[in-house]
Scaffold this motif. Structure first.
Motif, PDB file in Angstrom:
ATOM      1  N   GLU A  10       9.281 -54.224  -2.976  1.00 22.36           N
ATOM      2  CA  GLU A  10       8.366 -53.497  -2.100  1.00 22.36           C
ATOM      3  C   GLU A  10       8.546 -51.988  -2.225  1.00 22.36           C
ATOM      4  OE1 GLU A  10       8.549 -54.899   1.911  1.00 22.36           O
ATOM      5  OE2 GLU A  10       7.713 -56.880   1.418  1.00 22.36           O
ATOM      6  N   ILE A  11       9.779 -51.548  -2.379  1.00 25.28           N
ATOM      7  CA  ILE A  11      10.020 -50.107  -2.558  1.00 25.28           C
ATOM      8  C   ILE A  11       9.473 -49.641  -3.905  1.00 25.28           C
ATOM      9  CG2 ILE A  11      11.817 -48.360  -2.909  1.00 25.28           C
ATOM     10  CD1 ILE A  11      11.335 -49.096   0.019  1.00 25.28           C
ATOM     11  N   ALA A  12       9.654 -50.440  -4.939  1.00 23.78           N
ATOM     12  CA  ALA A  12       9.115 -50.091  -6.254  1.00 23.78           C
ATOM     13  C   ALA A  12       7.582 -50.027  -6.203  1.00 23.78           C
ATOM     14  CB  ALA A  12       9.564 -51.122  -7.296  1.00 23.78           C
ATOM     15  N   ASP A  13       6.977 -50.970  -5.489  1.00 22.59           N
ATOM     16  CA  ASP A  13       5.514 -50.971  -5.351  1.00 22.59           C
ATOM     17  C   ASP A  13       5.032 -49.747  -4.565  1.00 22.59           C
ATOM     18  OD1 ASP A  13       5.485 -53.370  -6.699  1.00 22.59           O
ATOM     19  OD2 ASP A  13       5.297 -54.612  -4.894  1.00 22.59           O
ATOM     20  N   LEU A  14       5.777 -49.381  -3.529  1.00 23.70           N
ATOM     21  CA  LEU A  14       5.423 -48.211  -2.737  1.00 23.70           C
ATOM     22  C   LEU A  14       5.509 -46.946  -3.583  1.00 23.70           C
ATOM     23  CD1 LEU A  14       4.774 -46.847  -0.014  1.00 23.70           C
ATOM     24  CD2 LEU A  14       7.243 -46.801   0.445  1.00 23.70           C
ATOM     25  N   ALA A  15       6.567 -46.836  -4.369  1.00 24.53           N
ATOM     26  CA  ALA A  15       6.747 -45.662  -5.223  1.00 24.53           C
ATOM     27  C   ALA A  15       5.613 -45.537  -6.237  1.00 24.53           C
ATOM     28  CB  ALA A  15       8.096 -45.746  -5.938  1.00 24.53           C
ATOM     29  N   ARG A  16       5.107 -46.671  -6.716  1.00 26.29           N
ATOM     30  CA  ARG A  16       4.019 -46.657  -7.685  1.00 26.29           C
ATOM     31  C   ARG A  16       2.754 -46.039  -7.076  1.00 26.29           C
ATOM     32  NH1 ARG A  16       3.313 -51.704  -8.183  1.00 26.29           N
ATOM     33  NH2 ARG A  16       4.826 -52.091  -9.841  1.00 26.29           N
ATOM     34  N   LYS A  17       2.535 -46.290  -5.789  1.00 32.54           N
ATOM     35  CA  LYS A  17       1.348 -45.756  -5.111  1.00 32.54           C
ATOM     36  C   LYS A  17       1.434 -44.253  -4.859  1.00 32.54           C
ATOM     37  CE  LYS A  17       0.655 -50.127  -2.643  1.00 32.54           C
ATOM     38  NZ  LYS A  17       0.672 -50.784  -1.309  1.00 32.54           N
ATOM     39  N   ASN A  31       2.193 -41.844  -6.923  1.00 35.24           N
ATOM     40  CA  ASN A  31       1.750 -41.015  -8.050  1.00 35.24           C
ATOM     41  C   ASN A  31       2.682 -39.832  -8.347  1.00 35.24           C
ATOM     42  OD1 ASN A  31      -0.621 -42.514  -8.628  1.00 35.24           O
ATOM     43  ND2 ASN A  31      -1.610 -41.554  -6.863  1.00 35.24           N
ATOM     44  N   PHE A  32       3.987 -40.102  -8.280  1.00 34.27           N
ATOM     45  CA  PHE A  32       4.945 -39.074  -8.667  1.00 34.27           C
ATOM     46  C   PHE A  32       4.886 -38.870 -10.174  1.00 34.27           C
ATOM     47  CE2 PHE A  32       7.397 -40.921  -4.906  1.00 34.27           C
ATOM     48  CZ  PHE A  32       6.937 -39.945  -4.030  1.00 34.27           C
ATOM     49  N   GLU A  33       5.364 -37.722 -10.626  1.00 27.05           N
ATOM     50  CA  GLU A  33       5.418 -37.451 -12.067  1.00 27.05           C
ATOM     51  C   GLU A  33       6.233 -38.529 -12.770  1.00 27.05           C
ATOM     52  OE1 GLU A  33       4.664 -34.939 -15.473  1.00 27.05           O
ATOM     53  OE2 GLU A  33       3.940 -34.745 -13.406  1.00 27.05           O
ATOM     54  N   GLU A  34       7.321 -38.924 -12.108  1.00 26.27           N
ATOM     55  CA  GLU A  34       8.168 -39.959 -12.705  1.00 26.27           C
ATOM     56  C   GLU A  34       8.996 -40.618 -11.612  1.00 26.27           C
ATOM     57  OE1 GLU A  34      11.308 -40.535 -16.448  1.00 26.27           O
ATOM     58  OE2 GLU A  34      10.552 -38.545 -15.917  1.00 26.27           O
ATOM     59  N   VAL A  35       9.299 -41.894 -11.813  1.00 24.43           N
ATOM     60  CA  VAL A  35      10.207 -42.631 -10.935  1.00 24.43           C
ATOM     61  C   VAL A  35      11.238 -43.321 -11.815  1.00 24.43           C
ATOM     62  CG1 VAL A  35      10.451 -44.513  -9.257  1.00 24.43           C
ATOM     63  CG2 VAL A  35       8.453 -43.005  -9.159  1.00 24.43           C
ATOM     64  N   ILE A  36      12.499 -43.184 -11.474  1.00 24.78           N
ATOM     65  CA  ILE A  36      13.588 -43.822 -12.220  1.00 24.78           C
ATOM     66  C   ILE A  36      14.356 -44.712 -11.255  1.00 24.78           C
ATOM     67  CG2 ILE A  36      15.718 -43.443 -13.524  1.00 24.78           C
ATOM     68  CD1 ILE A  36      14.563 -40.711 -14.339  1.00 24.78           C
ATOM     69  N   ASN A  43      19.629 -54.591  -8.612  1.00 29.65           N
ATOM     70  CA  ASN A  43      18.457 -55.111  -7.899  1.00 29.65           C
ATOM     71  C   ASN A  43      17.169 -54.452  -8.364  1.00 29.65           C
ATOM     72  OD1 ASN A  43      19.455 -57.116  -5.948  1.00 29.65           O
ATOM     73  ND2 ASN A  43      20.648 -55.411  -5.138  1.00 29.65           N
ATOM     74  N   PHE A  44      17.184 -53.128  -8.503  1.00 29.00           N
ATOM     75  CA  PHE A  44      15.985 -52.448  -8.992  1.00 29.00           C
ATOM     76  C   PHE A  44      15.694 -52.842 -10.448  1.00 29.00           C
ATOM     77  CE2 PHE A  44      16.040 -48.965  -5.644  1.00 29.00           C
ATOM     78  CZ  PHE A  44      14.791 -49.305  -5.140  1.00 29.00           C
ATOM     79  N   TYR A  45      16.727 -53.170 -11.191  1.00 32.37           N
ATOM     80  CA  TYR A  45      16.548 -53.571 -12.590  1.00 32.37           C
ATOM     81  C   TYR A  45      15.740 -54.866 -12.700  1.00 32.37           C
ATOM     82  CZ  TYR A  45      17.713 -54.043 -17.542  1.00 32.37           C
ATOM     83  OH  TYR A  45      17.648 -54.126 -18.922  1.00 32.37           O
ATOM     84  N   LYS A  46      15.786 -55.675 -11.648  1.00 33.56           N
ATOM     85  CA  LYS A  46      15.076 -56.966 -11.644  1.00 33.56           C
ATOM     86  C   LYS A  46      13.617 -56.841 -11.189  1.00 33.56           C
ATOM     87  CE  LYS A  46      19.341 -59.413 -10.390  1.00 33.56           C
ATOM     88  NZ  LYS A  46      20.041 -60.139  -9.295  1.00 33.56           N
ATOM     89  N   THR A  47      13.227 -55.688 -10.722  1.00 32.73           N
ATOM     90  CA  THR A  47      11.860 -55.537 -10.205  1.00 32.73           C
ATOM     91  C   THR A  47      10.837 -55.565 -11.331  1.00 32.73           C
ATOM     92  OG1 THR A  47      12.056 -53.115 -10.251  1.00 32.73           O
ATOM     93  CG2 THR A  47      12.601 -54.220  -8.188  1.00 32.73           C
ATOM     94  N   THR A  95       8.073 -53.768 -12.709  1.00 37.65           N
ATOM     95  CA  THR A  95       7.492 -52.435 -12.658  1.00 37.65           C
ATOM     96  C   THR A  95       7.552 -51.794 -14.036  1.00 37.65           C
ATOM     97  OG1 THR A  95       7.682 -50.233 -11.661  1.00 37.65           O
ATOM     98  CG2 THR A  95       9.726 -51.456 -11.991  1.00 37.65           C
ATOM     99  N   GLU A  96       6.686 -50.796 -14.243  1.00 40.39           N
ATOM    100  CA  GLU A  96       6.672 -50.089 -15.528  1.00 40.39           C
ATOM    101  C   GLU A  96       7.635 -48.906 -15.517  1.00 40.39           C
ATOM    102  OE1 GLU A  96       3.678 -48.099 -12.862  1.00 40.39           O
ATOM    103  OE2 GLU A  96       4.395 -50.147 -13.284  1.00 40.39           O
ATOM    104  N   PHE A  97       8.264 -48.628 -14.387  1.00 41.09           N
ATOM    105  CA  PHE A  97       9.178 -47.490 -14.309  1.00 41.09           C
ATOM    106  C   PHE A  97      10.408 -47.707 -15.193  1.00 41.09           C
ATOM    107  CE2 PHE A  97       7.618 -47.140  -9.693  1.00 41.09           C
ATOM    108  CZ  PHE A  97       6.600 -46.274 -10.063  1.00 41.09           C
ATOM    109  N   PRO A  98      11.002 -46.626 -15.693  1.00 44.68           N
ATOM    110  CA  PRO A  98      12.287 -46.749 -16.395  1.00 44.68           C
ATOM    111  C   PRO A  98      13.331 -47.342 -15.439  1.00 44.68           C
ATOM    112  CG  PRO A  98      11.352 -44.565 -16.738  1.00 44.68           C
ATOM    113  CD  PRO A  98      10.513 -45.231 -15.691  1.00 44.68           C
ATOM    114  N   LYS A  99      14.064 -48.362 -15.925  1.00 41.64           N
ATOM    115  CA  LYS A  99      15.051 -49.043 -15.084  1.00 41.64           C
ATOM    116  C   LYS A  99      16.391 -49.079 -15.796  1.00 41.64           C
ATOM    117  CE  LYS A  99      12.597 -52.790 -15.043  1.00 41.64           C
ATOM    118  NZ  LYS A  99      12.134 -54.178 -14.795  1.00 41.64           N
ATOM    119  N   TYR A 100      17.438 -48.896 -15.022  1.00 42.64           N
ATOM    120  CA  TYR A 100      18.797 -48.932 -15.561  1.00 42.64           C
ATOM    121  C   TYR A 100      19.651 -49.796 -14.646  1.00 42.64           C
ATOM    122  CZ  TYR A 100      17.031 -44.931 -18.148  1.00 42.64           C
ATOM    123  OH  TYR A 100      16.260 -44.106 -18.938  1.00 42.64           O
TER     124      TYR A 100
END
Length: 424
Positions: free
Chosen positions: A357-364, A366-371, A376-380, A382-387
């Motif tokens: 849900e946080i990853a989906d919220l961040a997508r809305k 429209n930040f220049e970039e989200v990392i 847990n975030f690695y399993k989401t 999303t098209e964001f860079p994940k580590y």
């Protein structure tokens, strides 16, 4: 030894130590146990370093003039703290909530210290050990003690209240924190309002946020309360003026501009204003206290490094505080915005859902970039860079940001995302 006798000894040697690395001359050493240590093993070392007495519960240790054998060291510490609280004159303000406890505690302390001899919980040492240590730091000349209370299970706040016996109380908010222990948001609300339950049952005084419908609904049976509001003039009216980036507000025609980032800090500032006004701190002193307070310890700090403006909010995170931080960052005026988000801990079976849900919220946003960083975030999805870890990101540090940008860093304490600052 009876608690009364131990308290007499404490009055002679009024400093408590629980770690031989911080022993001070003539302190009382309490040999607490942890998952990976047993304080009993260090009792004699504590005495050699200058402790006047060691309180232990290892039956193999001899009960002597300086080694005091008790049934349970932790319970003895808690009983001593309660006894001391019963025999001190300080007014005690209990403070709990899902987010903002420590910042609010520090703001209230700054304000009330303008007029009163005030002490408060150090750092976030707010559990079954920290609360008794705070109570035992109350001196004969202490007028106000602000006791922060944390919990991750039901009945913990009630237990701490029975020990601290607060005269006043305030709950910052109810959010999705420690869901692993509370089970749900309803569990969080039930746990946090144990503070109000204690205050109402004992005819004590409640401070509250009148714009929080949950708090209002819990306080319908008492008139022994005082609330602040940004919406209703029938409460103590405190007007929110904005947060770009610093929170500013107006109270009694006096404008106050804090050094705190994020609109979510408005209620934290308002609680301090409310209590300052209640305790007759002059408005000029309230203004001075709030305007001179600077955030620290990775809480809503603004750092300038090279071409980057960094909003460092890496002290802790849960879904509620993460959402608030992202929404505030979205409203901030800046040309290029980059959000770097780390895992939120103690969410139990809700972890996957809450991180998505946080990853989906961040997508809305429209930040220049989200990392995203953490298992847990690695399993989401999303098209964001994940580590998967901080180290994985550190290996590709040159890809974080190469041009001037405003950067939000937010994550749970265990992620230690303040380490990112050195990568820019």
């Amino acid at each position: 030894m009876k608690i009364e006798q131990l308290h007499t000894l404490f009055l002679r040697f009024p400093v408590i130590c629980t770690d031989t690395r911080t022993i001070t001359e003539n302190c009382l050493f309490f040999a607490l146990k942890g998952d990976n240590f047993d304080g009993n093993s260090y009792a004699y070392e504590a005495l050699e370093k200058g402790a006047s007495h060691a309180i232990v519960d290892d039956k193999n240790l001899e009960n002597t003039e300086t080694v005091i054998l008790v049934d349970n060291v932790l319970e003895t510490l808690q009983q001593l703290a309660k006894y001391h609280r019963q025999h001190c004159n300080a007014k005690i303000i209990g403070l709990t909530g899902s987010n903002g406890k420590t910042t609010t505690k520090e703001l209230i302390t700054e304000v009330l210290s303008q007029k009163y001899n005030t002490i408060a919980t150090k750092g976030n040492f707010n559990n079954h050990i920290g609360v008794p240590l705070t109570l035992l730091s109350i001196k004969p000349d202490t007028e106000v003690a602000i006791v922060e209370m944390g919990a991750n299970h039901l009945r913990e706040i009630d237990f701490l209240c029975q020990m601290a016996m607060p005269d006043y109380g305030y709950i910052t908010n109810f959010g999705k924190a420690h869901l692993e222990g509370f089970g749900s948001e309803e569990g969080v609300i039930k746990a946090k309002t144990e503070l109000y339950d204690y205050l109402l049952a004992n005819k004590k005084f409640v401070f509250f946020n009148a714009d929080d419908p949950i708090q209002v609904s819990k306080l319908t049976t008492t008139t022994n309360k005082l609330g602040f509001s940004n919406q209703h003039h029938n409460y103590l009216f405190i007007k929110f003026l904005g947060a770009d980036p610093y929170v500013s507000l107006k109270f009694k025609e006096v404008q106050i501009k804090s050094q705190l980032v994020g609109s979510y800090n408005f209620t934290n500032c308002s609680a301090a204003v409310l209590m300052g006004d209640y305790f007759n701190v002059p408005i000029t002193a309230i203004k001075s206290a709030l305007e001179n307070y600077t955030p620290r310890n990775n809480r809503s700090q603004i750092l300038e490094k090279n071409n980057f403006k960094i909003i460092l909010d890496a002290y802790n995170a849960n879904p509620s505080s993460m959402k608030a931080a992202l929404e505030n960052f979205h409203e901030l005026k800046a040309d290029r915005k980059i959000a770097i988000l780390g895992d939120m801990f103690e969410l139990g079976t809700s972890a996957e859902k809450e991180h998505q849900e946080i990853a989906d919220l961040a997508r809305k946003m429209n930040f220049e970039e989200v990392i995203l960083i953490g298992e847990n975030f690695y399993k989401t999805k999303t098209e964001f860079p994940k580590y998967a870890s901080f180290n994985a990101l550190a290996k590709k540090a040159e890809k974080i940001a190469t041009a001037e940008a405003t950067i939000l860093i937010k994550g749970s304490r265990g992620m230690a995302l303040e380490r990112l600052v050195d990568l820019f």
